[in-house]
Each structure stands twice: as C-alpha cells, then as structure tokens.
Design an enzyme around this catalytic site. Structure first.
Site, PDB file in Angstrom:
ATOM      1  N   PHE A 253       0.581   4.392   9.496  1.00  0.00           N
ATOM      2  CA  PHE A 253       1.635   5.315   9.097  1.00  0.00           C
ATOM      3  C   PHE A 253       2.469   5.654  10.334  1.00  0.00           C
ATOM      4  CE2 PHE A 253       3.394   9.470   7.956  1.00  0.00           C
ATOM      5  CZ  PHE A 253       3.846   9.213   6.666  1.00  0.00           C
TER       6      PHE A 253
ATOM      7  N   HIS B 122      -7.024   6.499   9.122  1.00  0.00           N
ATOM      8  CA  HIS B 122      -6.230   6.004   7.994  1.00  0.00           C
ATOM      9  C   HIS B 122      -5.786   4.577   8.280  1.00  0.00           C
ATOM     10  CE1 HIS B 122      -5.892  10.335   7.219  1.00  0.00           C
ATOM     11  NE2 HIS B 122      -6.020   9.908   5.983  1.00  0.00           N
TER      12      HIS B 122
ATOM     13  N   HIS C 278      -9.020   2.257   2.674  1.00  0.00           N
ATOM     14  CA  HIS C 278      -9.813   3.475   2.739  1.00  0.00           C
ATOM     15  C   HIS C 278      -9.471   4.343   1.541  1.00  0.00           C
ATOM     16  CE1 HIS C 278      -6.023   4.847   4.485  1.00  0.00           C
ATOM     17  NE2 HIS C 278      -6.372   6.062   4.089  1.00  0.00           N
TER      18      HIS C 278
ATOM     19  N   ASP D 271      -8.655   8.267   0.570  1.00  0.00           N
ATOM     20  CA  ASP D 271      -8.378   9.602   1.077  1.00  0.00           C
ATOM     21  C   ASP D 271      -9.153  10.618   0.250  1.00  0.00           C
ATOM     22  OD1 ASP D 271      -6.600   8.994   3.119  1.00  0.00           O
ATOM     23  OD2 ASP D 271      -4.888   8.944   1.766  1.00  0.00           O
TER      24      ASP D 271
ATOM     25  N   HIS E 295      -7.507  15.794   1.945  1.00  0.00           N
ATOM     26  CA  HIS E 295      -6.444  15.214   2.776  1.00  0.00           C
ATOM     27  C   HIS E 295      -5.066  15.550   2.209  1.00  0.00           C
ATOM     28  CE1 HIS E 295      -4.251  12.461   5.319  1.00  0.00           C
ATOM     29  NE2 HIS E 295      -3.831  11.772   4.275  1.00  0.00           N
TER      30      HIS E 295
END
Length: 90
Positions: A20, A50, A54, A56, A60
């Site tokens: 990200f 992250h 995965h 979240d 989160h």
C-alpha cells in the site's frame, strides 16, 4: 473419511511485492550465510504485515472490531480456485 488436506496458497513475497502506498516494503538483510563460512544461515526481514495474501482482522477496519485471534479459523478456510494471471501492468 480420511484426513483433511490443506494447501497453503499464499504467494511468495520479495522486494518486488507491491505494498500500500506509504507502507513499509519488503526488505531482507542477510546477516550470516554458509557461503561466507558462517556456521548458520541468518537473516532479518523488515516489512509491513499487510504483505501478499493475508486476512485483515475486523479491528483493522472498525474501531470495535474483533482481533484476529478472536476469530474462528474456519472463517478463513475452504474451497478455492487458484489462478495465475500474467499480464503487464497498466
């Protein structure tokens, strides 16, 4: 009925794995290795959690959400179709 088989479909991570914007990219520092005469292989990894595939946890994305250790593992397991798509970006 025999034992249930599980397959880990997590993709490999490397320096090329996208993160990200603004997050910490994958970095690996080799500290010791057999090829240099060291008695073991040792490295440090620094990255965001992250990364790659995965799940979240609800905490989160919601202030009152549950932590991942409070979730039933069965919510994250089941049939899957795995595809490899090889197209250039853009």
């Amino acid at each position: 009925m025999g034992p249930v088989k599980y397959f880990d479909i997590s993709p490999s991570v490397s320096e090329k794995t996208a993160v990200f914007p603004g997050d910490t990219p994958y970095q690996r520092q080799v500290l010791m290795e057999f090829g240099k005469g060291d008695h073991l292989a040792l490295s440090t990894v620094r990255t965001t959690v992250h990364l790659g595939a995965h799940a979240d946890a609800p905490n989160h994305y919601h202030a009152d959400g549950a932590a991942i250790d409070e979730r039933d593992l069965n919510l994250y397991m089941g049939p899957a179709q795995v595809l490899t798509v090889r197209i250039p970006r853009g």
